[in-house]
Every structure is written in C-alpha cells, then in structure tokens.
Design a protein around this motif. Structure first.
Motif, mmCIF file in Angstrom:
data_model
loop_
_atom_site.group_PDB
_atom_site.id
_atom_site.type_symbol
_atom_site.label_atom_id
_atom_site.label_comp_id
_atom_site.label_asym_id
_atom_site.label_seq_id
_atom_site.Cartn_x
_atom_site.Cartn_y
_atom_site.Cartn_z
ATOM 1 N N GLY A 86 0.809 -1.207 0.000
ATOM 2 C CA GLY A 86 0.000 0.000 0.000
ATOM 3 C C GLY A 86 0.846 1.263 0.000
ATOM 4 O O GLY A 86 1.965 1.298 -0.510
ATOM 5 N N GLU A 87 0.315 2.310 0.614
ATOM 6 C CA GLU A 87 1.013 3.591 0.667
ATOM 7 C C GLU A 87 2.088 3.534 1.755
ATOM 8 O O GLU A 87 1.913 4.051 2.858
ATOM 9 N N GLY A 88 3.175 2.873 1.448
ATOM 10 C CA GLY A 88 4.266 2.765 2.395
ATOM 11 C C GLY A 88 4.047 1.742 3.493
ATOM 12 O O GLY A 88 4.845 1.663 4.431
ATOM 13 N N GLU A 89 3.000 0.947 3.382
ATOM 14 C CA GLU A 89 2.711 -0.074 4.376
ATOM 15 C C GLU A 89 2.496 -1.417 3.696
ATOM 16 O O GLU A 89 2.076 -1.484 2.529
ATOM 17 N N VAL A 90 2.762 -2.488 4.446
ATOM 18 C CA VAL A 90 2.623 -3.844 3.924
ATOM 19 C C VAL A 90 1.551 -4.579 4.703
ATOM 20 O O VAL A 90 1.556 -4.583 5.938
ATOM 21 N N GLU A 91 0.613 -5.192 3.974
ATOM 22 C CA GLU A 91 -0.333 -6.129 4.574
ATOM 23 C C GLU A 91 -0.011 -7.514 4.038
ATOM 24 O O GLU A 91 0.264 -7.670 2.844
ATOM 25 N N THR A 92 -0.062 -8.512 4.884
ATOM 26 C CA THR A 92 0.352 -9.836 4.434
ATOM 27 C C THR A 92 -0.470 -10.930 5.093
ATOM 28 O O THR A 92 -1.002 -10.758 6.191
ATOM 29 N N ARG A 93 -0.552 -12.042 4.400
ATOM 30 C CA ARG A 93 -1.233 -13.233 4.900
ATOM 31 C C ARG A 93 -0.566 -14.454 4.284
ATOM 32 O O ARG A 93 0.122 -14.366 3.263
ATOM 33 N N VAL A 94 -0.791 -15.588 4.910
ATOM 34 C CA VAL A 94 -0.271 -16.867 4.426
ATOM 35 C C VAL A 94 -1.425 -17.710 3.931
ATOM 36 O O VAL A 94 -2.493 -17.764 4.562
ATOM 37 N N GLU A 95 -1.247 -18.345 2.787
ATOM 38 C CA GLU A 95 -2.246 -19.258 2.246
ATOM 39 C C GLU A 95 -1.634 -20.651 2.141
ATOM 40 O O GLU A 95 -0.515 -20.812 1.650
ATOM 41 N N ARG A 96 -2.372 -21.637 2.598
ATOM 42 C CA ARG A 96 -1.948 -23.032 2.504
ATOM 43 C C ARG A 96 -2.577 -23.684 1.286
ATOM 44 O O ARG A 96 -3.644 -23.262 0.812
ATOM 45 N N VAL A 97 -1.920 -24.732 0.804
ATOM 46 C CA VAL A 97 -2.300 -25.365 -0.461
ATOM 47 C C VAL A 97 -2.656 -26.818 -0.215
ATOM 48 O O VAL A 97 -1.885 -27.557 0.394
ATOM 49 N N ASP A 98 -3.820 -27.206 -0.698
ATOM 50 C CA ASP A 98 -4.256 -28.596 -0.606
ATOM 51 C C ASP A 98 -3.699 -29.351 -1.796
ATOM 52 O O ASP A 98 -4.069 -29.081 -2.943
ATOM 53 N N ILE A 99 -2.805 -30.295 -1.563
ATOM 54 C CA ILE A 99 -2.192 -31.022 -2.684
ATOM 55 C C ILE A 99 -2.903 -32.351 -2.940
ATOM 56 O O ILE A 99 -2.449 -33.152 -3.756
ATOM 57 N N SER A 100 -4.022 -32.596 -2.261
ATOM 58 C CA SER A 100 -4.745 -33.848 -2.481
ATOM 59 C C SER A 100 -5.626 -33.780 -3.712
ATOM 60 O O SER A 100 -6.095 -34.808 -4.212
ATOM 61 N N LYS A 101 -5.857 -32.582 -4.209
ATOM 62 C CA LYS A 101 -6.753 -32.423 -5.374
ATOM 63 C C LYS A 101 -5.994 -32.667 -6.664
ATOM 64 O O LYS A 101 -4.815 -32.417 -6.754
#
Length: 247
Positions: A232-247
């Motif tokens: 963003g405007e000089g700021e960071v927003e973050t999240r983690v996403e996990r992945v289902d590898i069974s599909k």
C-alpha cells in the motif's frame, strides 16, 4: 495496490517423480503455482532453495513450472542452490520495481555452507543503494536475519546479522524483510533505532519444518503454502495461504 506473492524452498530434483520426506516436490510446486495464480499477483518472487540435487535439469524443471505463473517471476539463491546452473537458466536480479515500491534481492548464499552471510562489501553496496533511492522498500533474502526459535535452524541462519541491521538503521524506507530457509511461516519484528521492521518467513513448497524444535524435525501435518503481500502507501499487509495437494 500491487500484490506480491512469495514462494520458497522448492527443493526440486531432476526427476519430476522424486520424493522428499513428506511428498513429491514437483507435484507440490505445481499446486503452489496454481494457488498463486488464483491470487492474481502482479509479481512472484521465489526466495531460494530451488534445487535439491544441484542439477541443471532441476532448474530447468523449476523454470518450466514457474513459467505457468500468470505474472512475472524472479528468484534468488538459497544454501542448496548452485549459482552457475541457476543463473544460466534464468538471471538473478538484484532489484525489482513493483508499483511505487522497490524490492532489493540479497544473495546470502555461501558456497558449500548451510548458513548465510552478507559480508562488508555487500552491506556497503546495500547502504549505497538505499541512500540513492527513498522509495518504500522491501528486502528479500534466503536466510532469516532473526532467530526463528529452533536451535538447529538458528545456527544456520544469517551469521553476523547485527551488521545487517546496523546497515538498515539510517533508512526508514525499509518497510519489511522477506526470507525463506526456515520452511515455516512466521512474523516477527526487529527493533532498529526508534522503529521496528517486520520480518516475514514463508511456508515451504516441500518438507515443512516443525516450529520450536531443538533438532531437525519435519512437520508431516502442515501443508505447503505461499505468502501474499499487499503493498500500500508505504505499508505492507500480508497473509499466508496453505495449499491442498490432495486435489
């Protein structure tokens, strides 16, 4: 708002069917790439340990899989990587631009060693680059410049990290540090003068490590994943996403 996705620690072999401790790295990277595309990123960065067997074929396989990304992508080396075949497959950039942001890619790789280092010439160059450009900046590297809480991992993190943090102290435009190597997601902050800088670890594509372990231990339950960063405007927003590898 630009969206950056971080992927890390692929550990591919030349043989796409080769197994790691907890799965098939090629299949896991395919699933992570598909998940990254669903996030519609503006850019993707892979923070090291592309190969596990040092082969040119493993880098070629990685490039073929990462070329499925629907956004530009780049990589930097980790302790398992060999620079010659990696760079021959795809260049190793030192800097990227993403919207109003600057992304500096540091090479902490030490040939033949598991730990990472940034020697004085590299830190002097980093200071010069930061002094020359006030844009909001992310710094990406393979080895964490902070303790992650696992004794064996902390022993092979970034050695002499205090010099790195001292280098950053005069530069308030540095908004966050991204790293791989730990095979686990984490978020912490490091005090630098009167401010603090976030440090974000990324889930691995293969063989997640068990957090908080004194000795080497794989987490057989945690799924592969990726980190999403909104700039963003000089700021960071973050999240983690996990992945289902069974599909």
């Amino acid at each position: 708002m630009p969206r950056l996705i971080q992927i890390s620690d692929c550990h591919l072999h030349a043989d796409p069917a080769a197994r790691s401790r907890t799965g098939v790295p090629c299949r896991q990277l395919e699933a992570v790439v598909a998940a990254a595309n669903r996030e519609r990123p503006d850019r993707v960065l892979v923070t090291g340990d592309i190969s596990h067997d040092d082969s040119a074929a493993s880098y070629a396989l990685a490039a073929r899989l990462l070329d499925r990304l629907e956004a530009p992508w780049d990589w930097l080396p980790g302790n398992h990587d060999v620079l010659a075949p990696m760079a021959a497959t795809r260049p190793l950039p030192a800097e990227l631009t993403l919207g109003a942001w600057r992304l500096l890619l540091l090479d902490t790789h030490v040939p033949g060693a598991e730990h990472g280092e940034l020697e004085s010439p590299a830190l002097e160059a980093l200071a010069s680059r930061l002094a020359a450009d006030p844009r909001p900046t992310l710094i990406a590297m393979h080895h964490p410049p902070v303790a992650v809480g696992s004794a064996w991992l902390d022993a092979i993190g970034l050695h002499h990290a205090e010099a790195f943090w001292a280098t950053l102290a005069p530069f308030p435009q540095v908004k966050a540090i991204l790293c791989g190597h730990a095979h686990q997601a984490f978020a912490t902050r490091r005090a630098v003068g009167e401010r603090s800088i976030p440090v974000y670890g990324c889930p691995s594509v293969t063989d997640p490590f068990l957090p908080g372990s004194e000795t080497f231990a794989v987490d057989a339950v945690t799924r592969p994943g990726l980190r999403v960063l909104e700039l963003g405007e000089g700021e960071v927003e973050t999240r983690v996403e996990r992945v289902d590898i069974s599909k």
